[in-house]
Write a protein that holds these residues in place. Structure first.
Motif, PDB file in Angstrom:
ATOM      1  N   PHE A 246       0.999  10.703   6.258  1.00 35.54           N
ATOM      2  CA  PHE A 246      -0.131  11.206   5.459  1.00 35.54           C
ATOM      3  C   PHE A 246      -0.601  12.581   5.921  1.00 35.54           C
ATOM      4  CE2 PHE A 246      -1.068   6.569   4.698  1.00 35.54           C
ATOM      5  CZ  PHE A 246      -0.779   6.612   3.343  1.00 35.54           C
TER       6      PHE A 246
ATOM      7  N   VAL B 297       3.285  14.367   1.755  1.00 34.25           N
ATOM      8  CA  VAL B 297       2.532  13.469   0.883  1.00 34.25           C
ATOM      9  C   VAL B 297       1.917  14.246  -0.286  1.00 34.25           C
ATOM     10  CG1 VAL B 297       0.322  13.686   2.121  1.00 34.25           C
ATOM     11  CG2 VAL B 297       0.855  11.577   0.886  1.00 34.25           C
ATOM     12  N   THR B 298       1.873  13.592  -1.439  1.00 31.78           N
ATOM     13  CA  THR B 298       1.169  14.150  -2.600  1.00 31.78           C
ATOM     14  C   THR B 298       0.283  13.066  -3.181  1.00 31.78           C
ATOM     15  OG1 THR B 298       2.868  15.767  -3.145  1.00 31.78           O
ATOM     16  CG2 THR B 298       1.429  15.080  -4.934  1.00 31.78           C
ATOM     17  N   PHE B 299      -1.029  13.266  -3.084  1.00 32.16           N
ATOM     18  CA  PHE B 299      -1.953  12.284  -3.650  1.00 32.16           C
ATOM     19  C   PHE B 299      -2.184  12.604  -5.122  1.00 32.16           C
ATOM     20  CE2 PHE B 299      -3.272  12.349   0.906  1.00 32.16           C
ATOM     21  CZ  PHE B 299      -2.849  11.071   1.201  1.00 32.16           C
ATOM     22  N   ARG B 300      -2.281  11.552  -5.906  1.00 32.76           N
ATOM     23  CA  ARG B 300      -2.527  11.734  -7.339  1.00 32.76           C
ATOM     24  C   ARG B 300      -3.861  11.146  -7.778  1.00 32.76           C
ATOM     25  NH1 ARG B 300       3.065   9.013  -8.694  1.00 32.76           N
ATOM     26  NH2 ARG B 300       2.375   7.934  -6.839  1.00 32.76           N
ATOM     27  N   GLU B 301      -4.330  10.140  -7.051  1.00 36.38           N
ATOM     28  CA  GLU B 301      -5.522   9.403  -7.486  1.00 36.38           C
ATOM     29  C   GLU B 301      -6.692   9.559  -6.542  1.00 36.38           C
ATOM     30  OE1 GLU B 301      -5.982   7.035  -9.969  1.00 36.38           O
ATOM     31  OE2 GLU B 301      -3.976   6.835 -10.793  1.00 36.38           O
TER      32      GLU B 301
ATOM     33  N   LYS C  89       0.843  -1.203   0.000  1.00 35.64           N
ATOM     34  CA  LYS C  89       0.000   0.000   0.000  1.00 35.64           C
ATOM     35  C   LYS C  89       0.877   1.252   0.000  1.00 35.64           C
ATOM     36  CE  LYS C  89      -3.732  -1.757   3.019  1.00 35.64           C
ATOM     37  NZ  LYS C  89      -4.291  -2.735   2.143  1.00 35.64           N
TER      38      LYS C  89
ATOM     39  N   THR D 206       2.541   2.767  -3.078  1.00 31.84           N
ATOM     40  CA  THR D 206       1.760   3.432  -4.121  1.00 31.84           C
ATOM     41  C   THR D 206       1.609   4.929  -3.863  1.00 31.84           C
ATOM     42  OG1 THR D 206      -0.321   3.031  -2.974  1.00 31.84           O
ATOM     43  CG2 THR D 206       0.402   1.349  -4.548  1.00 31.84           C
ATOM     44  N   THR D 207       1.968   5.366  -2.676  1.00 26.69           N
ATOM     45  CA  THR D 207       1.762   6.771  -2.323  1.00 26.69           C
ATOM     46  C   THR D 207       3.070   7.535  -2.506  1.00 26.69           C
ATOM     47  OG1 THR D 207       0.329   5.886  -0.615  1.00 26.69           O
ATOM     48  CG2 THR D 207       0.671   8.244  -0.606  1.00 26.69           C
ATOM     49  N   ARG D 208       2.964   8.744  -3.043  1.00 26.00           N
ATOM     50  CA  ARG D 208       4.174   9.517  -3.324  1.00 26.00           C
ATOM     51  C   ARG D 208       4.485  10.472  -2.170  1.00 26.00           C
ATOM     52  NH1 ARG D 208       3.995  13.969  -7.671  1.00 26.00           N
ATOM     53  NH2 ARG D 208       5.576  15.254  -6.691  1.00 26.00           N
TER      54      ARG D 208
END
Lengths: 94, 456
Positions: free
Chosen positions: A63, A89-93, A9, A12-14
């Motif tokens: 996060f 954190v930078t969410f893309r999705e 998990k 997958t997070t940047r």
């Protein structure tokens, strides 16, 4: 079934990691804490209890949800702030 | 202010050397739905607006389920917005599911009524990093100045009035007549300005979520959808084990948003890790076939202010207003799980109050209090007051963990044909209640609470 481990998990997070930690814990206070709520609630599993009663902490994959700060407010062992602008954190999705 | 002027400010701030010396009419902190709505409305009124965001781009720090109810609200700001915005699917199906470990009993609602399948639609699934970026760009197009990668640490106060913000840059002070704090559930600004206390762990819930990539054709077939139709599933019961909360599954264009929400105090009591509960949820026999084959694209987490009416901060101070999650405007009643629409409505109301204050050059508490007056006709206060008993009730142990299991088990018994005599529903109910050691007086008292929370 789509079962994934916590490591999968987190991959997958940047994160853009700042050199400067945005969360600071007081190890002495952690040693006297009997609740250890941070260990359970952190969605990134950043708090790891050690055998000597202290808690090992990473800030890199945070996060920035603030849950640890809210559960620790009684104990006062944790200082929490947002990372510098553009870091963290930078969410893309999501 | 000319566009060139704005560029000079943004450049000056970005190189971290020159203090930004402009004065803004309105400074909005946080470019989520509340902030961008506020900036958009204020900029359209001709005010000089600064919109500050700490992420690399608007939406970079935002997470939501994300089912966006309140399409009509946004339609008033941007007609036919869904034709321009990055939306996933419009929601014409909702499925409320009660769960035990083995069973799921659902109310599957599907509508082809105009309000659901035709403009302006009832709800859309969206992905926040994409949607928020688009929405903030609309505020920019209206003339607001967007400054990203910038943390706001505090407000500047003079003679008891907020007159600007302190940004985390060298010489980072920016002045403005009205500061609108839309900085999310952990609103540092509301606290620094003395308008909000530390939140309690029973007032907030932690949501963890996965976005699972899945082929469009598979999504349509698996969820019985045509074209761009979408479905929103919401679950309660054994799905969160003994943690008070729920789960959700929303269909996007070519992915699913799957997550669980757990009240923070309850996670602590149960000593449960949120991502383990998420895995448990995905393995439930009613959920596993829905997520099968999904490829994990992103894992995320966020806090949700769920106590509604009872956790609202003071919304107005001289020179300052609070909107969106920062104000606790998330309605979590079980029936409704909405926040983005209230964020936008409160942002719009805050901007209108700021416009009014700028027009009469009075930024005192009394003038800015027009904001709270506007929250009534904008349906924010009305909704939160109407359902003020629901959040506490929804987070009750019996409703969360006992009744879903009991109903699921009772339905199992009702439908099972095993050669034994069939029982009518009332005796069967009493039998199940006895098995679960539920007392009639508890059921009666809970029924009263249900009625008080939802009926009148």
């Amino acid at each position: 079934m789509v079962m994934t481990t916590h490591e999968e998990k987190m991959h997958t997070t940047r994160f853009r990691v700042d050199d400067k930690p945005h969360i600071v814990v007081d190890p002495d206070k952690c040693k006297t804490c009997s609740v250890r709520a941070c260990v359970y609630v952190c969605p990134a599993n950043l708090f790891v209890p050690l055998g000597d009663g202290s808690v090992l902490f990473n800030y890199e994959q945070c996060f920035e949800c603030g849950t640890c700060f809210i559960v620790c407010s009684k104990e006062g062992a944790l200082r929490w702030d947002y990372p510098d602008g553009g870091y963290g954190v930078t969410f893309r999705e999501s | 202010m000319s566009p060139d002027h704005s560029r000079s400010f943004v450049t000056a701030a970005s190189d971290m050397t020159t203090p930004p010396d402009e004065h803004f009419d309105v400074i909005v902190v946080g470019a989520g739905p509340a902030g961008s709505a506020a900036a958009l409305v204020a900029a359209r009124a001709g005010l000089k607006v600064l919109l500050v965001e700490r992420g690399e781009y608007p939406g970079a720090k935002n997470v939501s389920g994300a089912c966006f109810y309140g399409s009509a609200v946004l339609n008033e700001l941007i007609p036919n917005w869904w034709e321009k915005a990055p939306v996933e699917r419009y929601v014409c199906r909702r499925d409320l599911v009660l769960m035990s470990e083995t069973t799921a009993v659902s109310m599957d609602f599907r509508s082809a009524a105009a309000g659901y399948v035709e403009p302006p639609y009832n709800a859309f699934t969206i992905l926040r990093p994409k949607f928020d970026r688009w929405f903030a760009a609309q505020a920019e197009a209206a003339g607001a100045f967007l400054l990203t990668s910038t943390v706001v640490d505090d407000v500047i106060k003079e003679r008891g009035r907020v007159v600007g913000i302190k940004v985390r840059r060298e010489h980072g002070e920016v002045r403005g007549d009205v500061v609108i704090a839309c900085d999310g559930v952990n609103s540092w600004l509301a606290k620094k300005a003395g308008l909000q206390r530390d939140l309690h762990d029973h007032e907030v819930s932690l949501g963890v979520k996965e976005v699972l990539g899945l082929d469009e054709a598979v999504i349509r077939e698996r969820f019985h959808l045509t074209g761009n139709e979408g479905v929103a599933y919401e679950y309660v019961g054994a799905v969160t084990q003994d943690v008070r909360g729920g789960a959700f599954l929303y269909t996007n264009k070519s992915s699913l948003s799957v997550g669980i929400i757990g009240q923070v105090s309850s996670l602590v009591e149960a000593k449960k890790r949120p991502y383990d509960i998420l895995e448990h949820f995905k393995s439930h026999p009613a959920v596993a076939p829905l997520v099968r084959g999904g490829k994990l694209r992103e894992y995320s987490a966020h806090l949700i202010p769920e106590a509604g009416w009872k956790m609202m901060p003071q919304l107005v101070a001289p020179g300052m207003l609070i909107a969106g999650d920062a104000a606790g405007f998330c309605l979590a009643t079980g029936l409704y799980i909405e926040g983005i629409n209230y964020a936008m409505q409160s942002g719009i109301a805050a901007a209108k109050a700021a416009i009014h204050a700028c027009a009469c050059r009075d930024f005192g508490k009394h003038t800015l209090a027009r904001y709270t007056e506007l929250l009534w006709p904008h349906n924010v206060f009305t909704d939160f007051r109407a359902f003020k008993h629901a959040p506490g009730f929804v987070n009750g142990n019996r409703l969360q963990n006992l009744y879903p299991d009991l109903v699921a088990h009772g339905t199992e018994m009702l439908f099972q044909v095993n050669g034994q005599a069939k029982q009518k529903i009332l005796p069967l109910s009493f039998k199940v209640m006895r098995q679960y050691k539920v007392k009639s007086r508890h059921v009666l008292s809970d029924l009263y609470k249900v009625a008080r929370a939802y009926l009148w």
